[in-house]
Design an enzyme around this catalytic site. Sequence first.
Site, PDB file in Angstrom:
ATOM      1  N   ALA A 197       0.688  -1.416  -0.148  1.00 18.69           N
ATOM      2  CA  ALA A 197       0.065   0.069  -0.128  1.00 18.69           C
ATOM      3  C   ALA A 197       0.839   1.288  -0.095  1.00 18.69           C
ATOM      4  O   ALA A 197       0.700   2.340  -0.756  1.00 18.69           O
ATOM      5  CB  ALA A 197      -0.973   0.074   1.139  1.00 18.69           C
ATOM      6  N   TYR A 198       1.830   1.191   0.705  1.00 17.14           N
ATOM      7  CA  TYR A 198       2.874   2.376   0.909  1.00 17.14           C
ATOM      8  C   TYR A 198       3.453   2.504  -0.617  1.00 17.14           C
ATOM      9  O   TYR A 198       3.416   3.696  -0.959  1.00 17.14           O
ATOM     10  CB  TYR A 198       3.880   2.114   1.776  1.00 17.14           C
ATOM     11  CG  TYR A 198       5.058   3.259   2.174  1.00 17.14           C
ATOM     12  CD1 TYR A 198       4.874   4.129   2.878  1.00 17.14           C
ATOM     13  CD2 TYR A 198       6.103   2.826   1.405  1.00 17.14           C
ATOM     14  CE1 TYR A 198       5.932   5.071   3.033  1.00 17.14           C
ATOM     15  CE2 TYR A 198       7.096   3.906   1.680  1.00 17.14           C
ATOM     16  CZ  TYR A 198       7.128   4.962   2.350  1.00 17.14           C
ATOM     17  OH  TYR A 198       8.105   5.919   2.368  1.00 17.14           O
ATOM     18  N   GLY A 199       3.916   1.470  -1.260  1.00 18.69           N
ATOM     19  CA  GLY A 199       4.542   1.684  -2.327  1.00 18.69           C
ATOM     20  C   GLY A 199       3.613   2.080  -3.421  1.00 18.69           C
ATOM     21  O   GLY A 199       3.948   2.994  -4.348  1.00 18.69           O
TER      22      GLY A 199
END
Length: 260
Positions: A164-166
């Site tokens: 999700a961060y990426g």
Amino acid sequence: MTNSTATTATGLLAGKVIFITGASRGIGAAAARLFTQEGAAVVLAARSTDALDRLVTEIRAEGGVADAITVDLADSSSIRAAIARVEELHGRLDGAFNNGATIQQPGPLDTTSDADIDEQFAVNFRAHWTAMNAEATLMRQGGGGAIVNTSSIGSRRANPFLPAYGAMKRALNSITESAAVTWAPAGIRVNGITPGGTTTEMMQAWDEATPGVIAANIAATPMGRMAEPREVAEVAAWLLSDRASMVTGAIVPVDGGAGA
């Protein structure tokens, strides 16, 4: 140049008003010290009021110009209020370093929770969208400016441990490039940086949650070490300066060759 944070008349950012989010620690705090050393007046924003106040006191003691604003990057109205406060303090905005970020609970795609996805969207994507628009509105009044967004090396390739961060950081790269094209006629440059492993509190927390992350990061970095926060801030300082006057829409790696 000495290590003093005192404002100078000849620094890379002399005379500029610069807004910094995520300024209470890590790359943001290093940027606050560096930018004032290079002559800027800074307005620092973060959720941690105590840490911001200590940093402002430190900078002012060295002769720098700094003010603190408490901001919640998950709240769009809080971000807009922060930019309005910059206008109250200085009447203009020359540069913005949108550095706020949050890390998700490490884990593969199929165990990533809806809460993680929502948090990443709010802080690592929507917050930048809101901040850039508010910053650009104020910059136009002064004839232009420069914006730098902190993305991540994880936005440039598969990121199976922080999906999700990426994903949100890759989306941030896209709106950085789109904003650069949209706002170039207004004299507003927009660039991004993609740090690799950096010796920040966030990286330490990730290593504690997933032991071995730091060692693996160092092993994957050709330069054989992680970056110091100031080294990342140096790149942002140059992009915010007039020395980078023809640079816009760039996503600049600051990763010791890890992404090469």
